[in-house]
Design a protein around this motif. Structure first.
Motif, PDB file in Angstrom:
ATOM      1  N   VAL A 165       0.956  -1.381  -0.151  1.00 52.52           N
ATOM      2  CA  VAL A 165      -0.112  -0.075  -0.504  1.00 52.52           C
ATOM      3  C   VAL A 165       1.106   1.530  -0.159  1.00 52.52           C
ATOM      4  CG1 VAL A 165      -0.714   1.237   1.271  1.00 52.52           C
ATOM      5  CG2 VAL A 165      -1.709  -1.155   1.171  1.00 52.52           C
TER       6      VAL A 165
ATOM      7  N   ARG B 141      -4.474  -0.518  -8.413  1.00 50.47           N
ATOM      8  CA  ARG B 141      -5.488   0.352  -7.709  1.00 50.47           C
ATOM      9  C   ARG B 141      -5.724   1.138  -6.546  1.00 50.47           C
ATOM     10  NH1 ARG B 141      -8.951  -2.679  -4.723  1.00 50.47           N
ATOM     11  NH2 ARG B 141      -8.837  -4.948  -4.080  1.00 50.47           N
ATOM     12  N   ARG B 142      -6.506   1.895  -6.930  1.00 53.73           N
ATOM     13  CA  ARG B 142      -6.447   3.120  -5.788  1.00 53.73           C
ATOM     14  C   ARG B 142      -7.363   2.689  -4.827  1.00 53.73           C
ATOM     15  NH1 ARG B 142      -7.178   5.207 -10.726  1.00 53.73           N
ATOM     16  NH2 ARG B 142      -5.962   7.339 -11.366  1.00 53.73           N
ATOM     17  N   LEU B 143      -7.075   2.990  -3.200  1.00 49.91           N
ATOM     18  CA  LEU B 143      -7.878   2.545  -2.069  1.00 49.91           C
ATOM     19  C   LEU B 143      -9.034   3.557  -2.196  1.00 49.91           C
ATOM     20  CD1 LEU B 143      -5.690   0.583  -0.412  1.00 49.91           C
ATOM     21  CD2 LEU B 143      -7.502  -0.485  -2.079  1.00 49.91           C
ATOM     22  N   ASP B 144      -9.687   3.693  -1.756  1.00 44.36           N
ATOM     23  CA  ASP B 144     -10.966   4.272  -0.858  1.00 44.36           C
ATOM     24  C   ASP B 144     -10.312   4.357   0.638  1.00 44.36           C
ATOM     25  OD1 ASP B 144     -12.522   2.410   0.375  1.00 44.36           O
ATOM     26  OD2 ASP B 144     -13.891   2.477  -1.357  1.00 44.36           O
TER      27      ASP B 144
ATOM     28  N   GLU C  54     -11.590   0.978   2.097  1.00 44.07           N
ATOM     29  CA  GLU C  54     -10.508  -0.500   1.605  1.00 44.07           C
ATOM     30  C   GLU C  54      -9.676  -0.249   2.905  1.00 44.07           C
ATOM     31  OE1 GLU C  54      -8.992  -3.305  -1.698  1.00 44.07           O
ATOM     32  OE2 GLU C  54     -10.310  -1.564  -2.283  1.00 44.07           O
ATOM     33  N   LEU C  55      -8.972   1.031   2.399  1.00 39.93           N
ATOM     34  CA  LEU C  55      -7.762   1.431   3.042  1.00 39.93           C
ATOM     35  C   LEU C  55      -7.640   0.893   4.750  1.00 39.93           C
ATOM     36  CD1 LEU C  55      -4.500   2.524   2.960  1.00 39.93           C
ATOM     37  CD2 LEU C  55      -5.637   4.450   3.269  1.00 39.93           C
TER      38      LEU C  55
ATOM     39  N   ARG D 229      -7.455  -3.519   4.877  1.00 35.88           N
ATOM     40  CA  ARG D 229      -6.661  -3.500   4.685  1.00 35.88           C
ATOM     41  C   ARG D 229      -5.475  -3.255   5.953  1.00 35.88           C
ATOM     42  NH1 ARG D 229      -5.363  -6.104   0.296  1.00 35.88           N
ATOM     43  NH2 ARG D 229      -7.236  -6.282  -1.179  1.00 35.88           N
TER      44      ARG D 229
ATOM     45  N   LEU E  33      -2.889   0.459  -3.738  1.00 37.35           N
ATOM     46  CA  LEU E  33      -2.277  -1.257  -4.017  1.00 37.35           C
ATOM     47  C   LEU E  33      -2.044  -1.577  -5.141  1.00 37.35           C
ATOM     48  CD1 LEU E  33      -2.470  -3.779  -1.963  1.00 37.35           C
ATOM     49  CD2 LEU E  33      -4.976  -4.074  -3.341  1.00 37.35           C
TER      50      LEU E  33
END
Ligand SMILES: Cc1cc2nc3c(=O)[nH]c(=O)nc-3n(C[C@H](O)[C@H](O)[C@H](O)COP(=O)(O)OP(=O)(O)OC[C@H]3O[C@@H](n4cnc5c(N)ncnc54)[C@H](O)[C@@H]3O)c2cc1C
Length: 370
Positions: free
Chosen positions: A85, A107-110, A113-114, A117, A130
């Motif tokens: 990340v 991909r982007r993480l909102d 989701e961040l 994770r 990510l």
């Protein structure tokens, strides 16, 4: 059969010796200390694909597949499957650099989701991404597997000098031995520049000292008490938590997370630190950063790694191979993830005398953007 000496059993020297053996060379690996005890020390490293230089991205992608081949060959997981990340404004640049590479899923993480994770992290709403095939390198497993394959090659001696003989070959002198080889590969970390200079090769590394601390994770009910299991690695370029460069990686035990700042203490070529109190100050800054950014960690460190770092003038991720008349030297920083591919490159150079194009110093591979 070609006789090759490899000086230094850090991850790169081990990888080079392994690749040379696979190609049928008669290898001697010179190392006075514990293998993996220099810049390769500690229980984890970050594997990430994002680098400023797209040529380095391509090299790292090739290295990722070689790590998989090693996993298959050694029968052990060497890079965790939990991703890498990154947060901060640099995320968009990273995504743009990686976009042309089909085989690198990112991909982007909102923010939701961040948090799922990386529940260790304090509230953060900014850009995040990510790197799906990134992860934590299992350093101890990698060093151990390579050492076990290299039984019978180790010469437990400090190399004092490396020099060409007029009668042919390259002589390696250690405390108690003098042997001649067809080729010598210098992977001696902070020892490389001095040995190379004695053989007429100028390797322009700057020396620094770095500190990384290990923290226990606080148990979180959501993760059933094994708070670091399944965590990704982490790079923070956001500045949100008072540092513009910080990184972290989970330990394989699932209970600890190691954190460092992208900052070092300068050192003279002989190892004298410009300001010896700066290492302690860096450690204190790391603890303060953890208090602000990573409330999922107990803020008292349980372990320290103090290490030399060797940087080339063109950037933190710079890497190059110098080679002339039977002597090859490797230098750079942030090399753990590239070790399998650098091992192949060094083995090829030792056996053919030709450095792969991108790794020639004039190419300045891994140069920083801008
Ligand atoms: C705290 C920290 C965090 C890092 N994080 C990352 C990361 O997340 N991802 C990443 O990819 N990289 C990372 N790096 C960088 C990476 O670990 C190093 O680039 C890599 O380990 C270098 O390996 P090496 O084999 O070239 O050198 P080393 O591991 O230093 O090995 C050199 C060996 O040569 C031996 N030697 C020296 N002189 C002589 C001599 N004269 N004779 C015989 N032997 C000699 C030494 O004893 C040593 O064992 C990090 C480094 C540090 C310190």
């Amino acid at each position: 059969m070609s006789r090759v000496a490899v000086v230094g059993a850090g991850i790169v020297g081990l990888a080079a010796a392994h690749a040379l053996r696979a190609r049928g060379a008669d290898v001697t690996l010179c190392e006075p200390g514990p293998p993996g005890g220099g810049q390769s020390a500690g229980r984890s490293r970050i594997f990430r694909h994002a680098h400023d230089d797209p040529r380095l991205v391509a090299l790292v992608a090739r290295s990722r597949s070689l790590w998989r081949e090693w996993e298959h060959e050694f029968g052990v997981e060497l890079v965790s499957r939990d991703g890498a990340v990154a947060i901060g404004d640099g995320v968009e640049d990273k995504l743009r650099t990686l976009e042309p590479f089909d085989g690198i899923p990112v991909r982007r993480l909102d923010p939701g989701e961040l948090h799922d994770r990386l529940p260790l992290l304090a509230g953060y709403e900014g850009p995040a991404m990510l790197d799906v095939d990134g992860g934590a390198i299992r350093t101890v497993a990698a060093v151990g597997a390579l050492v076990s394959r290299l039984e019978g090659t180790m010469l437990r001696e400090h190399v004092i000098s490396v020099g060409r003989r007029t009668s042919g070959g390259v002589e390696v002198r250690t405390g108690t031995t003098a042997r001649t080889f067809d080729h010598v590969v210098l992977c001696a970390g902070r020892g490389t520049a001095a040995l190379a200079r004695g053989a007429g090769i100028d390797v322009p590394v700057a020396l620094g000292a770095h500190v990384r601390l290990t923290f226990a994770t606080r148990a979180t009910p959501a993760r059933g008490g094994t708070a670091a299991a399944g965590l990704p690695t982490f790079q923070d370029g956001s500045g949100t938590f008072g540092e513009t460069g910080a990184y972290g990686a989970p330990d394989p035990d699932g209970r600890h997370f190691s954190v460092g700042l992208s900052a070092d203490t300068d050192a003279a070529p002989d190892g004298a630190l410009a300001d010896p109190s700066e290492l302690a100050a860096l450690a204190d800054r790391t603890v303060d950063y953890v208090r602000r950014a990573l409330p999922g960690l107990e803020p008292a460190p349980v372990d320290h790694v103090h290490c030399w770092v060797t940087r080339l003038p063109w950037g933190d991720d710079g890497v190059g191979i110098w080679s002339a008349d039977g002597i090859t030297a490797l230098a750079g920083h942030n090399l753990f993830k590239q070790a399998p591919v650098l091992g192949e490159a060094l083995a090829g150079t030792a056996l053919t005398g030709t450095v792969p194009q991108d790794l020639r110093p004039g190419q300045r591979l891994g140069r920083a953007a801008g």
